[in-house]
Design a protein around this motif. Structure first.
Motif, PDB file in Angstrom:
ATOM      1  N   LEU A  11      -0.105  11.563  -6.946  1.00 27.13           N
ATOM      2  CA  LEU A  11      -1.566  11.597  -6.473  1.00 27.13           C
ATOM      3  C   LEU A  11      -1.784  11.679  -5.167  1.00 27.13           C
ATOM      4  N   ASN A  12      -0.673  11.637  -4.213  1.00 27.03           N
ATOM      5  CA  ASN A  12      -0.781  11.678  -2.844  1.00 27.03           C
ATOM      6  C   ASN A  12      -0.567  13.085  -2.414  1.00 27.03           C
ATOM      7  N   ARG A  63       8.288   9.832 -10.618  1.00 20.98           N
ATOM      8  CA  ARG A  63       8.945  10.226 -12.007  1.00 20.98           C
ATOM      9  C   ARG A  63       7.971   9.659 -12.780  1.00 20.98           C
ATOM     10  N   PHE A  84       0.651  -1.209   0.073  1.00 22.52           N
ATOM     11  CA  PHE A  84       0.175   0.144   0.106  1.00 22.52           C
ATOM     12  C   PHE A  84       0.704   1.278   0.297  1.00 22.52           C
ATOM     13  N   PRO A  85       0.795   2.220  -0.622  1.00 20.80           N
ATOM     14  CA  PRO A  85      -0.792   2.742  -1.564  1.00 20.80           C
ATOM     15  C   PRO A  85      -0.251   2.064  -3.063  1.00 20.80           C
ATOM     16  N   GLU A 102      -3.529   6.875   3.762  1.00 25.11           N
ATOM     17  CA  GLU A 102      -2.420   6.373   3.205  1.00 25.11           C
ATOM     18  C   GLU A 102      -1.276   6.619   4.543  1.00 25.11           C
ATOM     19  N   TYR A 121       3.204   7.066  -9.447  1.00 23.85           N
ATOM     20  CA  TYR A 121       1.949   7.509  -9.125  1.00 23.85           C
ATOM     21  C   TYR A 121       2.030   8.507  -7.811  1.00 23.85           C
ATOM     22  N   TYR A 122       2.974   8.856  -7.104  1.00 25.64           N
ATOM     23  CA  TYR A 122       2.945   9.069  -5.897  1.00 25.64           C
ATOM     24  C   TYR A 122       2.509  10.780  -5.877  1.00 25.64           C
ATOM     25  N   ILE A 130      -9.891   1.180   1.138  1.00 26.25           N
ATOM     26  CA  ILE A 130     -10.466   1.756   2.539  1.00 26.25           C
ATOM     27  C   ILE A 130     -11.147   0.911   3.186  1.00 26.25           C
ATOM     28  N   MET A 185      -3.068   0.540  -4.973  1.00 31.40           N
ATOM     29  CA  MET A 185      -4.255   1.544  -5.280  1.00 31.40           C
ATOM     30  C   MET A 185      -4.015   2.316  -6.246  1.00 31.40           C
ATOM     31  N   MET A 186      -2.799   2.867  -6.582  1.00 30.70           N
ATOM     32  CA  MET A 186      -2.570   3.731  -7.559  1.00 30.70           C
ATOM     33  C   MET A 186      -2.819   3.800  -8.758  1.00 30.70           C
ATOM     34  N   LEU A 218     -10.399  16.524  -0.292  1.00 29.65           N
ATOM     35  CA  LEU A 218     -10.746  14.911  -0.537  1.00 29.65           C
ATOM     36  C   LEU A 218      -9.440  14.128  -0.663  1.00 29.65           C
ATOM     37  N   SER A 219      -8.577  14.910  -1.573  1.00 27.48           N
ATOM     38  CA  SER A 219      -7.167  14.313  -1.702  1.00 27.48           C
ATOM     39  C   SER A 219      -6.349  14.027  -0.512  1.00 27.48           C
ATOM     40  N   VAL A 262      -7.461  11.257   1.407  1.00 27.19           N
ATOM     41  CA  VAL A 262      -6.962   9.971   1.021  1.00 27.19           C
ATOM     42  C   VAL A 262      -5.407   9.849   1.607  1.00 27.19           C
ATOM     43  N   CYS A 293     -10.533   4.685  -4.387  1.00 27.65           N
ATOM     44  CA  CYS A 293     -10.160   4.425  -3.102  1.00 27.65           C
ATOM     45  C   CYS A 293     -10.983   3.612  -2.233  1.00 27.65           C
ATOM     46  N   TYR A 326      -6.766   4.228  -8.618  1.00 20.55           N
ATOM     47  CA  TYR A 326      -6.743   5.569  -8.116  1.00 20.55           C
ATOM     48  C   TYR A 326      -6.812   6.703  -9.326  1.00 20.55           C
ATOM     49  N   SER A 327      -5.557   6.567  -9.981  1.00 26.40           N
ATOM     50  CA  SER A 327      -5.327   7.542 -10.880  1.00 26.40           C
ATOM     51  C   SER A 327      -6.355   7.471 -12.115  1.00 26.40           C
ATOM     52  N   ARG A 330     -11.062   8.428  -8.911  1.00 28.50           N
ATOM     53  CA  ARG A 330     -10.510   8.661  -7.662  1.00 28.50           C
ATOM     54  C   ARG A 330     -11.232   7.956  -6.643  1.00 28.50           C
TER      55      ARG A 330
END
Lengths: 814, 814
Positions: free
Chosen positions: B625-626, B606, A280-281, B640, B622-623, A299, A284-285, B632-633, B636, A295, A288-289, A292
């Motif tokens: 996105l975090n 990257r 994780f995460p 995480e 994908y990070y 969860i 999920m990515m 909301l983001s 999430v 997720c 999630y991408s 949205r």
């Protein structure tokens, strides 16, 4: 107090030796298959009429007493070690084997054989490079060790008899494993090469069966007892996992850029790994991408599995563990009581069936604790005999296990070790004593330690990147070390070495200070490998935690728990060993740098130049180091799997180089360590909550300084008593050397000029003592239940004795 | 049973309204600052002499009774809600405000205002794109909500009075935050742009202060109470961390390829992350590849920190939690008892100071539960009055809170809902009833469900990669769905809808089946967004867990815990909210694809083509996105971080784009969630262990089918009683509509022809009921202690009444 020489034992044991002494007794022993498996069956109703006509056989009587002492000692040993009574030796031949198999030499041999067999895997086929041995060498060594094990088993067979032997499950398993290992070892010797020997994973059984590994066996039993509820909840966990895997597959597999859910198998594996949170995460990515809201799936899944069911697992294990602990305590307690019952019956004489005299007690102790000095034997008797009656009643004798571990010391007349020194010296030492005991001194030292801590921190911070060992010894190091050294010296002189070293904290201070000195020496003489000692110096700071009660409690509990923790650790290592062997047999040499290019975790194994945009960097993936190439690497790898984080990288790497079924190994290992870890958590929880409840119930902090020494018994010895005892001992065992200690008592009395001396017996408090206090009321119920269960079978006329009704005949008061 | 109209209340309340009725009473109220803060102060010694001369003021008397009813109802409400009595309204003006502020409309308004304020952050500055609002819109909305809060506070001020208001800490904090927010909102409106508004993190206080969020407040209190021991152990944890950081820096910083220990700061950060295991084994790898023995450092560190101290943390919190739960239960129980004491004093009359008559009780209930039907009011009285005496004694009245939640239903004469139908129909339904109740039917259904489960699994496995929604409805889906549909119909007809829906499991079955049908319809009509419903179908399999007792226990406990879990979840969300606001203010838009190139975690951000060896692949990190780009983001991202795995990637990413101090945010968040999570674990542990202990203590499985309905009370009503009660009610409140239910009772008696009817009152069992049983003995002690503490201040002549000594005057038996 005086004993007549012609007391006849109430019960005679190991009848072969006593043939002709009591002919009606002779049958009894064979009838019920062994001397005293159940006291009740062996009890002979005392006949207080005129003594039988074998008074003359004095030597024979003496011999039969000795036999009784020995058997009583064996019963008490069995009670202490929680050996079941059906393994009790039944005849002199068995006794000889029993005695051979029950001493520290034999135990040590057992242990060494077990360890040797396990250590062999360091040198076998996928061996640690520096320890590799030729096939014929390690196979021969193995055969040797196996022969030793076979010899041990033979002794056991002799002692237990064939019937009991094959009824004893653990021993039977051991025998089967032994045969298998024998065959395999011979095959290896003949073929001169190791085949796929997964059965080596069974080797720990030889270690576990050792006498010294009783704690490990207990842990294993506890783990197995906690299994059924654990498995139930585990099924619930797996069930949700499968449901969510199907959901996940349906929801996310249309997304082609999502490698985690593209097949049902991947979906299940991803969710298994997700329960451990290791992926994780990332897992999920991709979803999630894309959307949205996906997720929510993760969860919900984590909330149910990780935060609910996993905690449920802990709750269920904790609850079972609690119950098991209490039951174990109960059964141990009752087993000990029953052992004492057995022993008591063997020690009383026909003439005085209600009590054990000092002579008999001493006879017992000579077998039970051969190394114990005569003084301590006498003092132990005094400690048991709280009522001061001429004999020990059964109720007195029930305290046997509480007093047996006491260390006896004369109460000091003065309080300081230097009281006997000349006046000036005395004053100096007294001053030092007052100084080191003063609050001011203590707090000054705390301040010094705190300053030292800040100093080290700041210093290290200033050093920063440019660190080198030689710069590690600045003047501050020497100054602080000097202060600590002076403190240690002052304390030792002020308190006396004995008082100083009896405190765990002082020992800690001392060893850290000594280590620091050693480090300094190592630096001075440029012994590089010992440099790391210097680094241990911040450990001094731990002393600061003495200040607060809660920390003292926590740290003391930690020390108290240490033996149990160590045995749990050993249990874990045994699991590790088995898994390491299996891992080595299947996965040795499968991962290496730049392997696993077909898997999703290829990055972690890659070790070549990579061009990112327009820069070229060395991509260092170290995961090839997490391999099963030898047993040491395997242990480290398994530890990493235990910690769980990123464990799937190792799993996927190995899987991509072997088959999908390899995952089974990793998942099984995860579940097994989860069980053991949950047990460990439950154990720590239980121990702490128990202690806190205890100190709440007893409305006192558990370890205030006075209480630190644990359990204390007191015994006062008068000169007359000591003389009488000395006389008695001289008569029973004329070897003078063992009486030195008792003569020492008399000498001490002469020196001090007083007519009596007070001795204090101390031992540290164990969990069993705490439990005794905690379950006080329940224990009474258990005892009552126990005597109800045991009485009805016995002759009702014996009830009076067991309930300790005053004796009907006056000869007791002789 | 009959009541004279001229009973005079023992105590008169809110004296302004009663002026002239009892002049000597008028002073009393003002003297001790409020009607009945302490019963003891308000007790008037009963004077059983001739009645005073105000008999004539009948209307006034009636009015004063009504006032007493109302105040008693308020006391009981305060007891139920655990409101302290010092906030009790003191005079009619306060009463008006109290009544205004204590009804569901007002509570709802409070809640909505709180939610609105929190929801606003969806639309403010770093807004969710689709919900973005102009500054003046959301600022105006905020001002509006704040005005509402101000209005609520004014009402509270009116009710509490200035003195009590400023003594009430929570309210004062709320006022301060309100003022601050006001100023800020106005500034935003004027500047037409949001400034750095970290104070928005304080908004949850408005929600927490709501009446409906009492559970959240309780959780927060519990968290704060568990903090001191938690912090102690945390310090121990941090201490070891710093020591090991220094050691690690000294040992590993000479290795230049080790980025984790090159400075002291990095060393500390690495070890902090290592406690969460998130960077293991990567953090070990550079050192491990250099020297294999360096793994010892990490193993020792993890053993101490992760396996020992972290578990210790749990143990300490669990222990504190246990104690706090019990104390909370005790204080709630005693508070309720005290509330009942207060109310009782207000309901008894001068003439009969020992009991509450039906008339008075009914008067109370009209205020306490205005919606309750007259029948239920009467039945509640009957349930309290177990002795069948004409009046309720104080001891009867103490059971008030146990019976108040009961739902009353007449005991059915027959057992089936179809008993009254014609014979043929009856037989058919009877047959269905027998069928669905048979074991065979149940187990057939289990088999069907199991087959369905395997089917789904196999089917999904066969599908594998080529998954598409349209193929998701094979014929098997329709067949199984039909079987389930038939089962639901059979059960509903066989058991009757009421009995069917009263079982949680049936409800579950029903809703899953209905969902499956809805999914089918959605598929038939091509409503793509609802496709996911089809996927929920495997949930049917959960039914299999009904078979085993342990699972039933676990799942039932889960349902029982649900409200508490939800409130804990809400508490967590409130923490999330505050952290999300802070995160958004500082870190919004700081991470994006290909950012963070200077950090060690650049790979995870990257998103460009990378050349590995000679292949070019898209490296998708994908990070980015975090992030904290909108609320909301942020949620999430915070989830995480809560799961902890790989959290350092987010931390390092943000840190590399801002300053080192950002780490403080992430570390604080980790520690806060650790506290909350530990509490959640402790809560689950506690709840389960408690339940298991309970069922062990009561030697019965907790929820056998009969017991499923929880607490049951019984009340038998005879025709005469019903008629008399109807007469009484007609006199007291002539509005006919409220009496319908009581007339219904008479009608039912007429129909069945019997002269009495038995009613059953049911409610589900709460944790409080379990606690009552568990702590039975201790509760008696608490009560005794409570009355000891409260009695001495009172007039000793009143002791008789409280201990319920038989009344001295015969008028009681009227």
């Amino acid at each position: 107090m005086e004993d007549t020489d012609d007391d006849v034992p109430l019960i005679l044991t190991w009848d072969d030796a006593n043939s002709g002494l009591l002919s009606e007794e002779t049958e009894r022993g064979d009838e019920n298959g062994g001397g005293g498996y159940d006291i009740v069956n062996n009890q002979v109703i005392p006949t207080p009429g005129p003594p039988p006509n074998y008074r003359s056989h004095n030597a024979s009587l003496q011999q039969s007493w000795e036999m009784n002492y020995q058997e009583a000692a064996i019963y008490l040993q069995e009670g202490e070690n929680n050996d079941k009574f059906f393994t009790h030796p039944r005849n002199p031949k068995a006794l000889a084997a029993y005695l051979f198999a029950h001493n520290h030499l034999f135990y040590m041999m057992e242990l060494l054989t077990g360890v040797l067999l396990m250590v062999l895997s360091l040198c076998e086929a996928p061996a640690v490079p520096s320890l590799r041995l030729d096939v014929y060498v390690h196979a021969t060594l193995e055969l040797l060790a196996l022969v030793m094990v076979a010899f041990e088993l033979c002794m056991k067979l002799r002692w237990l008899g064939f019937h009991t032997f094959i009824r004893h499950k653990r021993t039977m398993v051991k025998t089967c494993v032994l045969l298998l290992q024998f065959v395999e070892a011979i095959v290896v010797l003949i073929r001169q090469t190791s085949h796929l020997r997964v059965t080596r994973a069974l080797r720990p059984i030889f270690l576990v069966d050792c006498r010294y590994c009783g704690a490990v066996r207990r842990n294993l039993r506890q783990i197995f007892q906690s299994l059924p509820p654990f498995i139930d909840i585990l099924l619930l966990l797996l069930f949700f996992m499968v449901i969510f895997a199907i959901l996940g597959f349906c929801l996310f597999s249309p997304n082609t850029s999502d490698p985690y859910f593209n097949t049902l198998e991947n979906s299940i594996v991803s969710l298994f790994v997700l329960v451990t949170t290791a992926n994780f995460p990332d897992v999920m990515m991709p979803a999630y991408s894309r959307n949205r809201w996906s997720c929510v799936f993760f969860i919900v899944y984590l909330s149910i599995e990780l935060y609910f069911i996993m905690n449920l697992l802990l709750a269920v294990v904790f609850d079972t563990f609690n119950g098991v602990e209490k039951m174990k305590f109960k059964s141990l307690l009752l087993h000990k009581r029953s052992a004492i019952d057995h022993a008591f019956q063997l020690l009383v004489s026909r003439q005085r069936p209600m009590g054990v005299s000092l002579k008999q007690f001493d006879g017992l102790m000579r077998f039970y604790r051969p190394r114990m000095s005569s003084r301590d034997r006498f003092l132990t008797y005094k400690a048991l005999n709280t009522a001061g009656a001429p004999m020990l009643s059964l109720d007195d004798f029930y305290k046997f296990y509480e007093v047996i571990g006491l260390k006896w010391k004369a109460r000091r007349s003065g309080e300081h070790w230097f009281d006997d020194l000349p006046h000036t010296t005395f004053l100096i030492f007294k001053g030092i004593n007052l100084l080191v005991k003063s609050k001011a001194f203590q707090y000054t030292m705390y301040v010094v330690v705190a300053v030292n801590g800040v100093w080290i921190l700041v210093e290290t911070y200033m050093l920063n990147s440019g660190f080198s060992w030689s710069r590690m010894v600045p003047w501050s190091y020497i100054i602080f070390l000097t202060i600590y050294g002076v403190e240690v010296l002052l304390k030792i002189t002020g308190l006396g070495p004995l008082a100083y070293f009896s405190s765990g904290w002082n020992l800690f201070d001392f060893s850290v200070t000594v280590f620091a000195f050693l480090g300094l020496i190592a630096l001075a003489f440029d012994m590089e490998p010992f440099y790391f000692i210097v680094v241990l110096r911040p450990l001094q700071l731990l002393r600061l935690f003495k200040i607060k009660q809660r920390y003292r409690n926590v740290l003391d509990t930690m020390f108290e728990l240490f033996p149990r923790m160590a045995s749990l650790g050993l249990t874990l290592i045994i699991f590790y060993y088995s898994f390491a062997i299996v891992g080595m047999e299947f996965f040795a040499e499968v991962v290496y740098p730049n392997c696993c290019n077909t898997s999703t975790v290829a990055d972690s194994y890659r070790q070549i130049n990579v061009t990112i945009g327009n820069r070229t960097v060395l991509d260092e993936g170290y995961y090839y180091l997490n391999n099963f190439n030898n047993i040491l690497s395997s242990f480290v790898t398994l530890f990493e799997l235990t910690v769980v984080n990123n464990w799937y990288i190792t799993m996927e790497g190995v899987t991509s180089m072997t088959t999908h079924w390899s995952r089974l190994y990793f998942m099984t290992f995860y579940i097994v360590t989860m069980v053991v870890m949950t047990i460990i958590v439950a154990f720590i929880l239980d121990a702490f909550v128990f202690r806190m409840n205890y100190s709440r119930k007893n409305k006192e902090p558990l370890l205030d300084p006075e209480d630190e020494n644990g359990i204390v018994f007191e015994a006062e010895v008068s000169r007359d008593e000591a003389l009488a005892t000395l006389e008695l001992y001289k008569k029973t065992c004329p070897g003078l050397s063992s009486l030195n200690s008792l003569q020492g008592v008399l000498l001490a009395m002469d020196r001090s000029g007083s007519s009596s001396l007070v001795y204090l017996g101390r031992r540290s408090r164990t969990k069993s003592d705490l439990s005794m206090k905690m379950y006080e009321e329940e224990i009474q119920e258990w005892y009552a239940e126990y005597s109800r269960e045991n009485l009805p079978q016995s002759n009702r006329s014996l009830v009076g004795r067991e309930l300790d009704i005053p004796p009907p005949c006056p000869e007791h008061e002789s």
